[in-house]
Design a protein around this motif. Structure first.
Motif, PDB file in Angstrom:
ATOM      1  N   ILE A   5       0.849  -1.196   0.000  1.00 40.41           N
ATOM      2  CA  ILE A   5       0.000   0.000   0.000  1.00 40.41           C
ATOM      3  C   ILE A   5       0.886   1.247   0.000  1.00 40.41           C
ATOM      4  O   ILE A   5       0.655   2.192  -0.767  1.00 40.41           O
ATOM      5  N   ASP A   6       1.911   1.271   0.860  1.00 44.91           N
ATOM      6  CA  ASP A   6       2.825   2.417   0.922  1.00 44.91           C
ATOM      7  C   ASP A   6       3.531   2.623  -0.417  1.00 44.91           C
ATOM      8  O   ASP A   6       3.665   3.753  -0.893  1.00 44.91           O
ATOM      9  N   ILE A   7       3.975   1.532  -1.004  1.00 42.77           N
ATOM     10  CA  ILE A   7       4.693   1.596  -2.282  1.00 42.77           C
ATOM     11  C   ILE A   7       3.785   2.116  -3.386  1.00 42.77           C
ATOM     12  O   ILE A   7       4.170   2.994  -4.165  1.00 42.77           O
ATOM     13  N   TYR A   8       2.568   1.598  -3.455  1.00 39.35           N
ATOM     14  CA  TYR A   8       1.624   2.067  -4.477  1.00 39.35           C
ATOM     15  C   TYR A   8       1.273   3.537  -4.270  1.00 39.35           C
ATOM     16  O   TYR A   8       1.134   4.290  -5.231  1.00 39.35           O
ATOM     17  N   ARG A   9       1.106   3.936  -3.035  1.00 35.20           N
ATOM     18  CA  ARG A   9       0.790   5.337  -2.741  1.00 35.20           C
ATOM     19  C   ARG A   9       1.924   6.250  -3.217  1.00 35.20           C
ATOM     20  O   ARG A   9       1.687   7.251  -3.887  1.00 35.20           O
ATOM     21  N   VAL A  56      -8.045   2.790  -8.753  1.00 37.63           N
ATOM     22  CA  VAL A  56      -7.510   2.243  -7.503  1.00 37.63           C
ATOM     23  C   VAL A  56      -8.663   2.081  -6.524  1.00 37.63           C
ATOM     24  O   VAL A  56      -8.833   1.019  -5.911  1.00 37.63           O
ATOM     25  N   THR A  57      -9.479   3.113  -6.406  1.00 39.04           N
ATOM     26  CA  THR A  57     -10.651   3.062  -5.527  1.00 39.04           C
ATOM     27  C   THR A  57     -11.598   1.950  -5.950  1.00 39.04           C
ATOM     28  O   THR A  57     -12.049   1.156  -5.113  1.00 39.04           O
ATOM     29  N   MET A  58     -11.902   1.903  -7.240  1.00 39.15           N
ATOM     30  CA  MET A  58     -12.819   0.879  -7.749  1.00 39.15           C
ATOM     31  C   MET A  58     -12.286  -0.526  -7.434  1.00 39.15           C
ATOM     32  O   MET A  58     -13.042  -1.403  -7.014  1.00 39.15           O
ATOM     33  N   THR A  59     -10.997  -0.714  -7.612  1.00 34.80           N
ATOM     34  CA  THR A  59     -10.405  -2.029  -7.353  1.00 34.80           C
ATOM     35  C   THR A  59     -10.524  -2.414  -5.884  1.00 34.80           C
ATOM     36  O   THR A  59     -10.861  -3.550  -5.561  1.00 34.80           O
ATOM     37  N   ASP A  93      -9.079  10.958  -4.780  1.00 38.90           N
ATOM     38  CA  ASP A  93      -9.918   9.780  -4.575  1.00 38.90           C
ATOM     39  C   ASP A  93      -9.065   8.510  -4.480  1.00 38.90           C
ATOM     40  O   ASP A  93      -9.210   7.728  -3.545  1.00 38.90           O
ATOM     41  N   GLY A  94      -8.184   8.300  -5.453  1.00 44.72           N
ATOM     42  CA  GLY A  94      -7.356   7.100  -5.455  1.00 44.72           C
ATOM     43  C   GLY A  94      -6.439   7.018  -4.245  1.00 44.72           C
ATOM     44  O   GLY A  94      -6.304   5.967  -3.613  1.00 44.72           O
ATOM     45  N   LEU A  95      -5.811   8.135  -3.903  1.00 42.78           N
ATOM     46  CA  LEU A  95      -4.914   8.150  -2.744  1.00 42.78           C
ATOM     47  C   LEU A  95      -5.669   7.897  -1.445  1.00 42.78           C
ATOM     48  O   LEU A  95      -5.128   7.276  -0.524  1.00 42.78           O
ATOM     49  N   SER A  96      -6.920   8.332  -1.381  1.00 43.26           N
ATOM     50  CA  SER A  96      -7.696   8.171  -0.146  1.00 43.26           C
ATOM     51  C   SER A  96      -7.934   6.705   0.204  1.00 43.26           C
ATOM     52  O   SER A  96      -8.180   6.377   1.356  1.00 43.26           O
ATOM     53  N   GLU A  97      -7.874   5.837  -0.790  1.00 44.17           N
ATOM     54  CA  GLU A  97      -8.122   4.412  -0.538  1.00 44.17           C
ATOM     55  C   GLU A  97      -6.854   3.613  -0.267  1.00 44.17           C
ATOM     56  O   GLU A  97      -6.921   2.456   0.147  1.00 44.17           O
ATOM     57  N   LEU A  98      -5.704   4.195  -0.526  1.00 39.29           N
ATOM     58  CA  LEU A  98      -4.446   3.493  -0.283  1.00 39.29           C
ATOM     59  C   LEU A  98      -4.037   3.697   1.166  1.00 39.29           C
ATOM     60  O   LEU A  98      -3.111   4.435   1.498  1.00 39.29           O
ATOM     61  N   ILE A 128      -4.162  -3.219  -9.252  1.00 38.71           N
ATOM     62  CA  ILE A 128      -3.676  -1.870  -8.932  1.00 38.71           C
ATOM     63  C   ILE A 128      -2.382  -1.613  -9.692  1.00 38.71           C
ATOM     64  O   ILE A 128      -2.192  -0.531 -10.256  1.00 38.71           O
ATOM     65  N   ARG A 129      -1.526  -2.604  -9.768  1.00 40.86           N
ATOM     66  CA  ARG A 129      -0.287  -2.480 -10.548  1.00 40.86           C
ATOM     67  C   ARG A 129      -0.635  -2.218 -12.012  1.00 40.86           C
ATOM     68  O   ARG A 129      -0.039  -1.370 -12.669  1.00 40.86           O
TER      69      ARG A 129
END
Length: 166
Positions: A5-9, A56-59, A93-98, A128-129
Motif C-alpha cells: 500500500i505504501d509503495i503504491y501510494r 484504484v478506488t474501484m479495485t 480519490d485514489g490516494l484516499s483508498e491506499l 492496482i499495478r
C-alpha cells in the motif's frame, strides 16, 4: 518496512507529477483532434488518464468491473482547466483508498470482464499495478499526440528532447 500500500501510494504520487505536466499541455482547441481514425481523440485520452487514479478506488471497493453492465461515461470536461480539476479530484480519490486497512484486501480476486468474456481475474494488488501501468501507458500515447501537434513534451523520468539540446 514499507507495505505494498505504501509503495503504491508513493508511486501514484510520483507519477502524478509527470501526469500533471502532460495534462496541462492538452490544448482545449484541439480536444477533438486524433492522429488516426481508430484512435481516441485527445480529449477522451486525456480524460481517461485523468480518471485512472479512481480505478484504484474501484479495485479496492469492488470485486470487479463488467463493461456489459456498466457503460463507460467519461466526465465531460470543457477545457484544460476542468481536465486538471478532474485529475486532481481523481488523484485525491485514489490516494484516499491506499490506506493501511486495505492491505488485508489485496489478495482478493478482482475480475475485469465484458459479460461472460473475462479479460482478467487477478488479485487486487495485481490490478492496482495494472492501473498504475495504464497511467504510464496512456500518458505515453498522449506524448505522441502532443508531439504530432508540435507541443513540447515535458520530461518524465529525466529531461525530454524538448528540454535539452538534442
Amino acid at each position: 518496512m514499507k507495505t505494498l500500500i505504501d509503495i503504491y501510494r508513493e508511486e501514484l504520487e510520483q507519477e502524478a507529477l509527470t501526469t500533471r505536466k502532460m495534462l496541462e499541455r492538452v490544448p482545449t482547441e484541439h480536444f477533438g483532434w486524433k492522429p488516426h481514425k481508430k484512435s481516441m481523440d485527445i480529449k477522451m485520452l486525456a480524460t481517461h488518464i485523468a480518471e485512472l487514479p479512481t480505478w484504484v478506488t474501484m479495485t479496492l471497493k469492488t470485486d470487479g468491473l463488467d463493461f456489459a453492465a456498466n457503460a463507460y461515461n467519461p466526465t465531460d470536461v470543457k477545457n484544460t482547466e476542468e481536465l486538471m480539476q478532474h485529475f486532481e479530484s481523481s488523484l485525491k480519490d485514489g490516494l484516499s483508498e491506499l490506506t493501511p486497512d486495505k492491505l488485508e484486501h489485496l489478495e482478493e480476486v478482482w475480475t475485469l470482464r465484458n459479460g461472460e468474456e473475462i479479460y482478467s481475474a487477478s488479485p487486487k494488488y495485481a490490478f492496482i499495478r495494472t492501473t498504475l501501468s495504464q497511467i504510464v501507458h496512456h500518458r505515453a500515447q498522449l506524448g505522441v499526440y502532443l508531439r504530432l501537434l508540435n507541443i513540447p513534451i515535458p520530461g518524465s523520468y529525466g529531461p525530454s528532447a524538448d528540454e535539452t539540446n538534442f
